[in-house]
Write a protein that holds these residues in place. Sequence first.
Motif, PDB file in Angstrom:
ATOM      1  N   ALA A  87       0.829  -1.208   0.000  1.00 57.47           N
ATOM      2  CA  ALA A  87       0.000   0.000   0.000  1.00 57.47           C
ATOM      3  C   ALA A  87       0.861   1.255   0.000  1.00 57.47           C
ATOM      4  O   ALA A  87       0.556   2.237  -0.693  1.00 57.47           O
ATOM      5  N   ALA A  88       1.949   1.228   0.759  1.00 49.77           N
ATOM      6  CA  ALA A  88       2.837   2.386   0.799  1.00 49.77           C
ATOM      7  C   ALA A  88       3.498   2.619  -0.553  1.00 49.77           C
ATOM      8  O   ALA A  88       3.651   3.755  -1.004  1.00 49.77           O
ATOM      9  N   ALA A  89       3.878   1.533  -1.228  1.00 50.08           N
ATOM     10  CA  ALA A  89       4.495   1.677  -2.548  1.00 50.08           C
ATOM     11  C   ALA A  89       3.479   2.171  -3.571  1.00 50.08           C
ATOM     12  O   ALA A  89       3.820   2.949  -4.465  1.00 50.08           O
ATOM     13  N   ALA A  90       2.216   1.739  -3.441  1.00 49.08           N
ATOM     14  CA  ALA A  90       1.187   2.161  -4.387  1.00 49.08           C
ATOM     15  C   ALA A  90       0.877   3.639  -4.259  1.00 49.08           C
ATOM     16  O   ALA A  90       0.540   4.310  -5.243  1.00 49.08           O
TER      17      ALA A  90
ATOM     18  N   GLY B 162       3.052   5.845  -3.390  1.00 48.89           N
ATOM     19  CA  GLY B 162       4.254   6.634  -3.644  1.00 48.89           C
ATOM     20  C   GLY B 162       5.040   6.992  -2.424  1.00 48.89           C
ATOM     21  O   GLY B 162       5.909   7.870  -2.481  1.00 48.89           O
ATOM     22  N   ASP B 163       4.760   6.342  -1.296  1.00 51.55           N
ATOM     23  CA  ASP B 163       5.499   6.613  -0.071  1.00 51.55           C
ATOM     24  C   ASP B 163       6.848   5.892  -0.140  1.00 51.55           C
ATOM     25  O   ASP B 163       6.901   4.667  -0.124  1.00 51.55           O
ATOM     26  N   THR B 164       7.920   6.652  -0.203  1.00 50.35           N
ATOM     27  CA  THR B 164       9.261   6.082  -0.339  1.00 50.35           C
ATOM     28  C   THR B 164       9.985   5.973   0.976  1.00 50.35           C
ATOM     29  O   THR B 164      11.197   5.773   1.026  1.00 50.35           O
ATOM     30  N   SER B 165       9.258   6.119   2.072  1.00 49.03           N
ATOM     31  CA  SER B 165       9.918   6.043   3.380  1.00 49.03           C
ATOM     32  C   SER B 165      10.174   4.622   3.827  1.00 49.03           C
ATOM     33  O   SER B 165      10.979   4.376   4.714  1.00 49.03           O
ATOM     34  N   GLY B 166       9.459   3.653   3.252  1.00 50.86           N
ATOM     35  CA  GLY B 166       9.611   2.256   3.643  1.00 50.86           C
ATOM     36  C   GLY B 166      10.831   1.633   3.027  1.00 50.86           C
ATOM     37  O   GLY B 166      11.424   2.108   2.080  1.00 50.86           O
ATOM     38  N   HIS B 167      11.224   0.502   3.548  1.00 50.66           N
ATOM     39  CA  HIS B 167      12.407  -0.201   3.042  1.00 50.66           C
ATOM     40  C   HIS B 167      12.139  -0.880   1.709  1.00 50.66           C
ATOM     41  O   HIS B 167      13.073  -1.285   1.025  1.00 50.66           O
ATOM     42  N   ALA B 168      10.896  -1.037   1.323  1.00 49.65           N
ATOM     43  CA  ALA B 168      10.600  -1.771   0.106  1.00 49.65           C
ATOM     44  C   ALA B 168      10.879  -0.993  -1.132  1.00 49.65           C
ATOM     45  O   ALA B 168      10.899  -1.519  -2.217  1.00 49.65           O
ATOM     46  N   ASP B 169      11.173   0.289  -1.013  1.00 52.58           N
ATOM     47  CA  ASP B 169      11.421   1.100  -2.192  1.00 52.58           C
ATOM     48  C   ASP B 169      12.831   0.913  -2.671  1.00 52.58           C
ATOM     49  O   ASP B 169      13.696   0.658  -1.915  1.00 52.58           O
TER      50      ASP B 169
END
Length: 486
Positions: free
Chosen positions: A474-477, A479-486
């Motif tokens: 959900a964070a990647a969808a 556009g949140d780039t704060s997570g490690h998955a980016d």
Amino acid sequence: MSTPTETTSPATRKRYQGISLQDEEQGLGHDAPAPKELIKFWDQFTRKGKKKVGVVESLRALFFSSWLNILLVVIPVAWVSKFLEWGPKATFTLCFFAIVPLEHLFDYGGEQMAYYLGKDMGDLLVVTLNNAVEATLAIILLKKCELVLLKSTVVGVVILHLLLVPGTSFVTGGARIIQQDLHPHLTQLNHSLLMLGVLSILLPAAFFSAIDTSFTPSAGVAAVSVVTDDTRKIFLQMSRGLAILLLLVYVCSRVYLHNPPGEDTSLNLATAPLAPEALKDHVARLRNEDPEVNQWVCMGMLAICIGLMAATAEFMVHSIEFVREESGIKIEWFGLILLPVVSFAADGTVAVVYFVRYMFRHFFRSPTPPNTLAKGEAIDLSIQFTLFWMPFLVLLGWWTNRPLTLLFDIFEVAILLGSCFLVNYVTADSKTNWAEGVALVVLYIMIALCAWFYTGQPEIRFLSQCESVAAAIAAAATGDTSGHAD
């Protein structure tokens, strides 16, 4: 029934008491002495009947063991740089040079403890100490929940010790001799252990590839995503079971190396008939020569060095973040190549220093005879990392609520499998030469070149998050780039 008399032979009296002579030799009976192996180990550890080394003499030997000990003064300076925030570049540089003398003391301390522990136990201690920096680095990444970077670093450490380190050792060691020898028994066992370690991460990758439902049975049915929390739960359970089995195999292999079966229990693999003569000479020197350091002083020194190294390595890892942030290096190359090389760079610096000193002696003094025994300890480092430290990290993640699995990126699995195959081919005949060393080094350079352009497998990246998989997606969808998955 008659009872034994005073004139009855000792053997008859013991048979009457239900104790055979064989049982007596093995330490059985009502007043059983300590096992023979334990007595033998304790006599060797205390060097019974041999010269004892004093505390002052030991401290002097430690201090003058190498001129690299001068760099010990850099340790407090590096700590001051960390706490006073002199900047990441200064802290990284100081921490790097601070670890150099600690790496040397690890090697020197391991060599001295071999006089007290024996060849096999001494080698295990040296391998464990040489893996200390890399293991500390991995634990720090697990603590920070950098699971994607941790997996890349684990693979990077293994291929570094499989390819680059033994490759350069074979090149330099075999430059003046047509071939060097490896222990046949140890080489055969290493092949099996290496392959098992690689298969333990190949199985989850193959399992994931098999359940990846990109295929749709009909045009009206959408594909079902396997990148879910339920899928990660499956791989967590699978990985923890595999980790326990890997630890079991590693323990069994150490028991076999320390006490191989056979009628003559005084022999071990280092003194077996097929062992290289150079290895037998080394074992004989450990038995006949005197150490330079007292065993208790050496153990205390190693404990202090481990503590200093752990803190200094953590400061170095934290300070190296500026490289990733400012250079834009991809996380895969950062983990596969840069972090393992940096963690080994201190030990590599020590090796370079001793190689330069050796070359100076060769050209300007009387040359030393070539060593016919190839140094394959680096392969043991890879085996310990895959069969002990990697499963230990999985279980540690379980205990600390970090969802670390053995599901690795397929590219990382492929390069690890290829490295294992090449090493097995190179060492299959228990002999090495400098040309085979070049082949190992070249493969490592090939991997570094390809990894520079690799961006990673997104499915594995989302499944390797400390947060829930759904939240990461959900964070990647959004556009949140704060997570490690980016």
